[in-house]
Design an enzyme around this catalytic site. Sequence first.
Site, PDB file in Angstrom:
ATOM      1  N   LYS A  13      -2.953   3.872   3.999  1.00 50.88           N
ATOM      2  CA  LYS A  13      -1.989   3.712   5.219  1.00 50.88           C
ATOM      3  C   LYS A  13      -0.687   4.213   4.805  1.00 50.88           C
ATOM      4  O   LYS A  13      -0.072   5.145   5.705  1.00 50.88           O
ATOM      5  CB  LYS A  13      -2.113   2.575   5.692  1.00 50.88           C
ATOM      6  CG  LYS A  13      -3.386   1.947   6.144  1.00 50.88           C
ATOM      7  CD  LYS A  13      -3.237   0.785   7.139  1.00 50.88           C
ATOM      8  CE  LYS A  13      -2.892  -0.446   6.154  1.00 50.88           C
ATOM      9  NZ  LYS A  13      -3.998  -1.049   5.103  1.00 50.88           N
ATOM     10  N   ARG A  87      -3.598  -5.544  13.045  1.00 52.16           N
ATOM     11  CA  ARG A  87      -4.764  -6.141  12.380  1.00 52.16           C
ATOM     12  C   ARG A  87      -5.815  -7.037  12.770  1.00 52.16           C
ATOM     13  O   ARG A  87      -6.807  -6.925  12.192  1.00 52.16           O
ATOM     14  CB  ARG A  87      -4.101  -6.912  10.913  1.00 52.16           C
ATOM     15  CG  ARG A  87      -3.942  -5.899   9.990  1.00 52.16           C
ATOM     16  CD  ARG A  87      -3.086  -6.737   8.828  1.00 52.16           C
ATOM     17  NE  ARG A  87      -3.200  -6.565   7.399  1.00 52.16           N
ATOM     18  CZ  ARG A  87      -2.301  -5.900   6.604  1.00 52.16           C
ATOM     19  NH1 ARG A  87      -1.183  -5.205   7.475  1.00 52.16           N
ATOM     20  NH2 ARG A  87      -2.372  -5.862   5.635  1.00 52.16           N
ATOM     21  N   ARG A 121      -1.542   0.952  -8.086  1.00 54.96           N
ATOM     22  CA  ARG A 121      -0.510   1.249  -7.386  1.00 54.96           C
ATOM     23  C   ARG A 121       0.953   0.680  -7.798  1.00 54.96           C
ATOM     24  O   ARG A 121       1.057  -0.608  -8.105  1.00 54.96           O
ATOM     25  CB  ARG A 121      -0.858   0.761  -5.818  1.00 54.96           C
ATOM     26  CG  ARG A 121       0.131   0.848  -4.894  1.00 54.96           C
ATOM     27  CD  ARG A 121      -0.057   0.486  -3.521  1.00 54.96           C
ATOM     28  NE  ARG A 121      -0.305  -0.750  -3.178  1.00 54.96           N
ATOM     29  CZ  ARG A 121      -0.442  -1.325  -1.872  1.00 54.96           C
ATOM     30  NH1 ARG A 121      -0.595  -0.252  -1.014  1.00 54.96           N
ATOM     31  NH2 ARG A 121      -0.872  -2.441  -1.701  1.00 54.96           N
ATOM     32  N   ARG A 154       2.994  -4.871  -6.732  1.00 57.53           N
ATOM     33  CA  ARG A 154       2.785  -5.984  -5.792  1.00 57.53           C
ATOM     34  C   ARG A 154       2.131  -7.021  -6.164  1.00 57.53           C
ATOM     35  O   ARG A 154       1.292  -7.032  -6.914  1.00 57.53           O
ATOM     36  CB  ARG A 154       2.498  -5.518  -4.223  1.00 57.53           C
ATOM     37  CG  ARG A 154       3.282  -4.678  -3.724  1.00 57.53           C
ATOM     38  CD  ARG A 154       2.810  -3.830  -2.380  1.00 57.53           C
ATOM     39  NE  ARG A 154       1.889  -4.732  -1.688  1.00 57.53           N
ATOM     40  CZ  ARG A 154       1.144  -4.502  -0.468  1.00 57.53           C
ATOM     41  NH1 ARG A 154       1.676  -3.272  -0.137  1.00 57.53           N
ATOM     42  NH2 ARG A 154       0.464  -5.404   0.309  1.00 57.53           N
ATOM     43  N   ARG A 165      -8.073  -9.781   0.271  1.00 54.60           N
ATOM     44  CA  ARG A 165      -7.322  -9.190   1.379  1.00 54.60           C
ATOM     45  C   ARG A 165      -8.651  -8.192   1.927  1.00 54.60           C
ATOM     46  O   ARG A 165      -8.738  -8.116   3.139  1.00 54.60           O
ATOM     47  CB  ARG A 165      -6.400  -8.136   0.831  1.00 54.60           C
ATOM     48  CG  ARG A 165      -5.350  -8.905   0.515  1.00 54.60           C
ATOM     49  CD  ARG A 165      -4.272  -8.244  -0.521  1.00 54.60           C
ATOM     50  NE  ARG A 165      -3.469  -6.955   0.113  1.00 54.60           N
ATOM     51  CZ  ARG A 165      -3.093  -5.963  -0.592  1.00 54.60           C
ATOM     52  NH1 ARG A 165      -3.245  -6.173  -1.989  1.00 54.60           N
ATOM     53  NH2 ARG A 165      -2.615  -4.952  -0.225  1.00 54.60           N
TER      54      ARG A 165
HETATM   55  P1  AMP Z   1       0.634  -4.856   3.632  1.00 59.84           P
HETATM   56  O1  AMP Z   1       1.659  -4.083   2.852  1.00 59.84           O
HETATM   57  O2  AMP Z   1       0.301  -3.921   4.901  1.00 59.84           O
HETATM   58  O3  AMP Z   1      -0.822  -4.947   2.683  1.00 59.84           O
HETATM   59  O4  AMP Z   1       0.877  -6.123   3.980  1.00 59.84           O
HETATM   60  C1  AMP Z   1       1.361  -7.058   3.175  1.00 59.84           C
HETATM   61  C2  AMP Z   1       1.203  -8.509   3.553  1.00 59.84           C
HETATM   62  O5  AMP Z   1       2.129  -8.592   4.748  1.00 59.84           O
HETATM   63  C3  AMP Z   1      -0.319  -8.810   4.059  1.00 59.84           C
HETATM   64  O6  AMP Z   1      -1.201  -9.154   3.138  1.00 59.84           O
HETATM   65  C4  AMP Z   1       0.084 -10.013   5.110  1.00 59.84           C
HETATM   66  O7  AMP Z   1       0.296 -11.115   4.425  1.00 59.84           O
HETATM   67  C5  AMP Z   1       1.245  -9.475   5.744  1.00 59.84           C
HETATM   68  N1  AMP Z   1       0.996  -8.787   6.926  1.00 59.84           N
HETATM   69  C6  AMP Z   1       1.597  -7.313   7.179  1.00 59.84           C
HETATM   70  N2  AMP Z   1       1.057  -6.929   8.217  1.00 59.84           N
HETATM   71  C7  AMP Z   1       0.551  -8.116   9.055  1.00 59.84           C
HETATM   72  C8  AMP Z   1      -0.081  -8.178  10.097  1.00 59.84           C
HETATM   73  N3  AMP Z   1      -0.253  -7.307  11.066  1.00 59.84           N
HETATM   74  N4  AMP Z   1      -0.543  -9.403  10.547  1.00 59.84           N
HETATM   75  C9  AMP Z   1      -0.522 -10.288   9.598  1.00 59.84           C
HETATM   76  N5  AMP Z   1       0.000 -10.350   8.295  1.00 59.84           N
HETATM   77  C10 AMP Z   1       0.661  -8.991   8.009  1.00 59.84           C
END
Ligand code: AMP
Length: 209
Positions: A13, A87, A121, A154, A165
């Site tokens: 993404k 999400r 990554r 990360r 996840r």
């Molecule tokens: P990502 O980089 O999109 O994988 O997001 C990293 C972390 O941020 C996720 O594992 C969640 O803890 C939090 N997060 C990001 N976007 C959301 C969302 N739309 N709803 C809830 N938590 C989010």
Amino acid sequence: MKIVIFGPPGSGKGTYASLLKNRLGIPHISSGDLVREEIRKETNLGKEIEKYSDAGELVPNEVIAEILKKRLTQDLSRGFILEGYPRTIEQAKQLDNVAKIDVVINLNVPDRVIVERLSTRVQCKSCGSIYNERTLKPRIVGKCDKCGGELFKRADDQPKVILERLKIYKETSTPVIDYYRMRKLLRDITNDNTDVSPESVTDRIMKLL
Ligand code: AMP
């Protein structure tokens, strides 16, 4: 154009959103980057949400809505590429109150590819650019090509957290996909090969816009 990029963690993404940003000249908004920024700055909100992010769990809807609201109320009249949000079905409905989405790109990627991609990554600490130690290497190991910033892995990209996840994605994604499919906004992209270049997937996405 207001675009949402939807898909499991590690489906690319962020990478595709950033390539689309260059091609379309509209901002890329990543909810995950906004979350990491709050944590890095050690804001009150950041301290509250760190435990969720580190464990690979979703931050509560009202908190993520608060973080997004700050960004989405800035001038985005030319459109945006929103990645990582919504999400859940609650978030998709919340988003309808803030913006009229034109298209949702739904990335379908098998778990095997995701686990392989996330465990290799790395991301730039300064500008957020994403690299992969296998498929998208920086010119100098550990340094960002764009800004020279330090690359890091990360905290939530460890195998145990990746599986958590993915589990959460499977539990929450179907109602969101159905919601946008019913509105005829959903465009599917399937990528089951780790060796396909991000540029060629972005070409396919461009044809669907
Ligand atoms: P990502 O980089 O999109 O994988 O997001 C990293 C972390 O941020 C996720 O594992 C969640 O803890 C939090 N997060 C990001 N976007 C959301 C969302 N739309 N709803 C809830 N938590 C989010």
